[in-house]
Design a protein around this motif. Structure first.
Motif, mmCIF file in Angstrom:
data_model
loop_
_atom_site.group_PDB
_atom_site.id
_atom_site.type_symbol
_atom_site.label_atom_id
_atom_site.label_comp_id
_atom_site.label_asym_id
_atom_site.label_seq_id
_atom_site.Cartn_x
_atom_site.Cartn_y
_atom_site.Cartn_z
ATOM 1 N N UNK A 14 -23.448 -22.554 -11.052
ATOM 2 C CA UNK A 14 -22.868 -22.896 -9.747
ATOM 3 C C UNK A 14 -23.877 -23.694 -8.934
ATOM 4 N N UNK A 15 -25.159 -23.293 -9.021
ATOM 5 C CA UNK A 15 -26.200 -24.050 -8.322
ATOM 6 C C UNK A 15 -26.305 -25.468 -8.872
ATOM 7 N N UNK A 16 -25.959 -25.660 -10.170
ATOM 8 C CA UNK A 16 -25.981 -26.992 -10.774
ATOM 9 C C UNK A 16 -24.635 -27.695 -10.587
ATOM 10 N N UNK A 17 -23.858 -27.217 -9.613
ATOM 11 C CA UNK A 17 -22.593 -27.845 -9.211
ATOM 12 C C UNK A 17 -21.548 -27.896 -10.308
ATOM 13 N N UNK A 21 -34.573 -15.902 -10.027
ATOM 14 C CA UNK A 21 -33.193 -15.509 -9.749
ATOM 15 C C UNK A 21 -32.914 -15.489 -8.253
ATOM 16 N N UNK A 22 -33.436 -16.502 -7.564
ATOM 17 C CA UNK A 22 -33.050 -16.724 -6.191
ATOM 18 C C UNK A 22 -33.358 -15.513 -5.308
ATOM 19 N N UNK A 23 -34.524 -14.948 -5.480
ATOM 20 C CA UNK A 23 -34.940 -13.845 -4.614
ATOM 21 C C UNK A 23 -34.457 -12.477 -5.037
ATOM 22 N N UNK A 24 -33.641 -12.415 -6.110
ATOM 23 C CA UNK A 24 -33.117 -11.109 -6.524
ATOM 24 C C UNK A 24 -34.095 -10.411 -7.456
ATOM 25 N N UNK A 25 -34.272 -9.112 -7.244
ATOM 26 C CA UNK A 25 -35.111 -8.328 -8.151
ATOM 27 C C UNK A 25 -34.210 -7.620 -9.158
ATOM 28 N N UNK A 73 -38.030 -32.418 -19.203
ATOM 29 C CA UNK A 73 -38.046 -33.726 -19.876
ATOM 30 C C UNK A 73 -39.334 -34.010 -20.652
ATOM 31 N N UNK A 74 -40.455 -33.400 -20.281
ATOM 32 C CA UNK A 74 -41.679 -33.662 -21.057
ATOM 33 C C UNK A 74 -41.769 -32.743 -22.272
ATOM 34 N N UNK A 75 -40.721 -31.941 -22.509
ATOM 35 C CA UNK A 75 -40.682 -31.136 -23.717
ATOM 36 C C UNK A 75 -41.212 -29.728 -23.540
ATOM 37 N N UNK A 76 -41.765 -29.414 -22.352
ATOM 38 C CA UNK A 76 -42.328 -28.075 -22.180
ATOM 39 C C UNK A 76 -41.218 -27.052 -21.913
ATOM 40 N N UNK A 77 -41.596 -25.777 -21.983
ATOM 41 C CA UNK A 77 -40.625 -24.687 -21.885
ATOM 42 C C UNK A 77 -40.718 -24.055 -20.508
ATOM 43 N N UNK A 78 -39.555 -23.696 -19.945
ATOM 44 C CA UNK A 78 -39.568 -23.049 -18.640
ATOM 45 C C UNK A 78 -38.505 -21.978 -18.571
ATOM 46 N N UNK A 79 -38.657 -21.085 -17.595
ATOM 47 C CA UNK A 79 -37.643 -20.069 -17.351
ATOM 48 C C UNK A 79 -38.241 -18.687 -17.236
ATOM 49 N N UNK A 80 -37.394 -17.746 -16.854
ATOM 50 C CA UNK A 80 -37.841 -16.369 -16.671
ATOM 51 C C UNK A 80 -38.345 -15.778 -17.985
ATOM 52 N N UNK A 93 -41.941 -10.107 -9.235
ATOM 53 C CA UNK A 93 -42.268 -11.422 -8.680
ATOM 54 C C UNK A 93 -41.594 -12.537 -9.486
ATOM 55 N N UNK A 94 -41.617 -12.415 -10.826
ATOM 56 C CA UNK A 94 -41.000 -13.446 -11.662
ATOM 57 C C UNK A 94 -39.486 -13.463 -11.446
ATOM 58 N N UNK A 95 -38.883 -12.281 -11.347
ATOM 59 C CA UNK A 95 -37.441 -12.203 -11.133
ATOM 60 C C UNK A 95 -37.069 -12.878 -9.824
#
Lengths: 268, 289
Positions: B220-223, B277-281, B90-97, B271-273
């Motif tokens: 699915x995690x976001x229902x 990704x929920x603990x998956x490498x 919401x503050x406009x910044x970028x996120x994700x793997x 580590x980033x994965x």
């Protein structure tokens, strides 16, 4: 008002005025109630059936609203440039020089004969192929100015031609040269005639600027689509964007009304 | 209230149509995002490819690497409608793997990343005209894309999966009753997330979609009302892409490829994965190299 135990001849006029005022007020109240009922009903209906996520709205509204500045900024610059283009275009369209007239007429015909979205894509995506690479915001501004300039060319031409002939003749009889006559006599009067139309165009430009979202310019619609897709909440996101566009156009319509009333004062 | 006859007729026919839809067979339509390899796969046109080994160019002069160094900024294009790879806060910044990977690459090059959103079909169309330097957008290496892009080594691998709406009650490939991709047509929406959203909104033209397993898990995690079906359809090798038809970039390609190699070796990517990704490498090559 006047107590009318024994009706005087003049008091009937007051009664008529009174009745008219009451009718006006009752009209306004009913008008306002209709709006409140319709908009309120719509909001309630959306809440009940649309599964509206209020948390999404409160979280993301500020991000989307921030795009309004970009929308207004792009529209303001574009309307100024379009006005300049239109002025030049109108001169060309009325010119007795066949080349100038030809160029201006081609501009108007070409731009009015192709969709704005095609022009937007053309400038951003197609021009690089011939070596002209423009960033997104300038591309959008150029497309909007170019497009609206053509439409406004015709408005300006009509405005200039609407200035009474006598004005021109009076100036000529004073020995004014053609150029001075245009700048001092015709154009100031023409401007007064076209200002309401420019205002109108500005309101539609506010909305057409949404086409720039296709170039990934972070304006209102772009931000709404982005967060709507990302969070699977397009309904809420688009409602936020639509509401802001609506508020913006209402605000500018009011400003335009005031301006028109001020301009009309000279017409007494 | 008096309901007029035409209105009643329309209402009745609407009810009839919606009743029909509920009992109808599964539509033979699969939804995919525009310009994705999932669309290629449905059209029988998916040709996964590998990037040849990247060697250090003889000279760096005039290379995009120099431009990036002197600007101090690496301009990264990403489609931020792909959570959890790339999305906005919401503050406009970028996120994700993808965002974290791009940031790490930029830092290893000694510059700062600068992100810009572009729709996926614009990025994959190539000919970027120097509007941005690289794509860190989980791009699959394919034969079709190789004339347009130079790829680094893959930075991770995701499985492409089929997903179905929960309302279709399909839970395995056996429930579908027809073969994919032979018996189906594709519907393209601007981005994969639109497919999921339209199913959630109750659109009935399709109940199936194909996208990355990570996107399905995120939804699915976001229902969102979808389920993952069957085994992975195929594995995607996802790499950083540079414009093949832009300025000379062999040097920058080599530097980024080296950085990704280091990030594989020192565990940064793993580590980033695991974080996203929920603990998956997902950074290990599933084909066993």
């Amino acid at each position: 008002m006047i107590a009318a135990d024994a009706p005087e001849p003049g008091s009937v006029l007051y009664q008529i005025e009174d009745a008219r005022a009451r009718a006006r007020r009752s009209f306004q109240v009913k008008f306002a109630l209709t709006w409140v009922a319709l908009v309120g009903g719509l909001v309630v209906a959306l809440y009940v059936t649309g599964n509206i996520d209020t948390e999404f709205i409160s979280t993301w509204a500020p991000f989307i609203v921030a795009g309004a500045w970009v929308t207004v900024y792009i529209s303001l610059i574009s309307i100024v440039l379009a006005t300049l283009l239109a002025l030049i275009g109108a001169m060309g369209r009325m010119s007795r020089n066949p080349y100038l007239n030809g160029v201006a007429s081609l501009y108007v015909s070409l731009v009015r004969g192709t969709p704005l979205i095609v022009q937007v894509f053309f400038i951003y995506l197609a021009l690089p192929q011939v070596g002209v690479v423009l960033p997104a915001i300038p591309s959008g501004i150029i497309a909007l100015s170019f497009n609206y300039g053509a439409y406004m060319t015709e408005i300006f031409r009509a405005g200039i031609q609407a200035v009474p002939r006598g004005q021109r003749e009076a100036a000529q009889s004073l020995g004014m040269p053609e150029r001075q006559l245009m700048w001092r006599i015709v154009l100031p009067q023409a401007f007064r005639i076209v200002i309401p139309a420019i205002g109108n165009d500005f309101v539609s430009m506010l909305k057409d600027s949404s086409l720039v979202s296709f170039l990934a310019v972070e304006e209102l619609l772009y931000r709404a689509q982005l967060v709507g897709r990302q969070n699977f909440r397009s309904l809420e996101a688009l409602i936020i964007a639509a509401t802001i566009y609506w508020i913006l156009t209402i605000a500018f319509s009011f400003a335009q009304q005031n301006l028109e009333q001020r301009m009309a004062r000279g017409d007494r | 209230m008096r309901i007029k006859a035409p209105a009643a007729a329309i209402l009745a026919s609407l009810l009839f149509v919606s009743a029909c839809n509920q009992t109808a067979d599964l539509p033979k339509v699969v939804c995919v995002g525009a310009a994705t390899t999932y669309l290629d796969w449905l059209n029988g046109d998916f040709q996964p490819d590998v990037q040849d080994a990247i060697s250090e160019p003889a000279s760096m002069s005039g290379d995009l690497a120099e431009t990036v160094q002197s600007a101090g900024v690496l301009r990264v294009a990403t489609d931020s409608d792909y959570a959890p790879q790339s999305f906005r806060t919401p503050d406009g910044s970028w996120e994700g793997f993808d965002i974290d990977v791009a940031t790490e690459i930029a830092h290893r090059l000694g510059v700062e990343p600068e992100f810009q959103h572009q729709d996926w079909d614009i990025i994959t169309a190539g000919n970027w005209n120097s509007r941005w330097d690289i794509s860190v957008g989980s791009m699959t290496i394919t034969t079709d894309r190789k004339p347009l892009f130079a790829f680094t080594q893959p930075y991770y691998y995701t499985p492409a999966y089929l997903a179905a709406s929960t309302r279709s009650e399909v839970t395995s490939l056996d429930d579908i009753g027809f073969t994919i991709p032979d018996d189906v047509t594709a519907t393209q929406l601007p981005t994969d997330a639109n497919c999921i959203e339209q199913i959630a909104a109750g659109r009935t033209e399709f109940d199936l979609l194909i996208t990355s397993g990570t996107v399905i898990d995120g939804a699915i995690a976001a229902e969102q009302p979808i389920v993952k079906i069957g085994e992975p359809i195929y594995q995607e090798d996802l790499a950083v892409a540079l414009d093949q038809n832009g300025p000379e970039m062999a040097g920058l390609l080599y530097e980024i490829d080296q950085a990704i190699g280091e990030m594989h070796a020192d565990g940064t990517l793993t580590a980033l994965s695991e974080q996203w990704f929920d603990g998956a490498d997902l950074t290990q090559d599933p084909s066993g190299e």
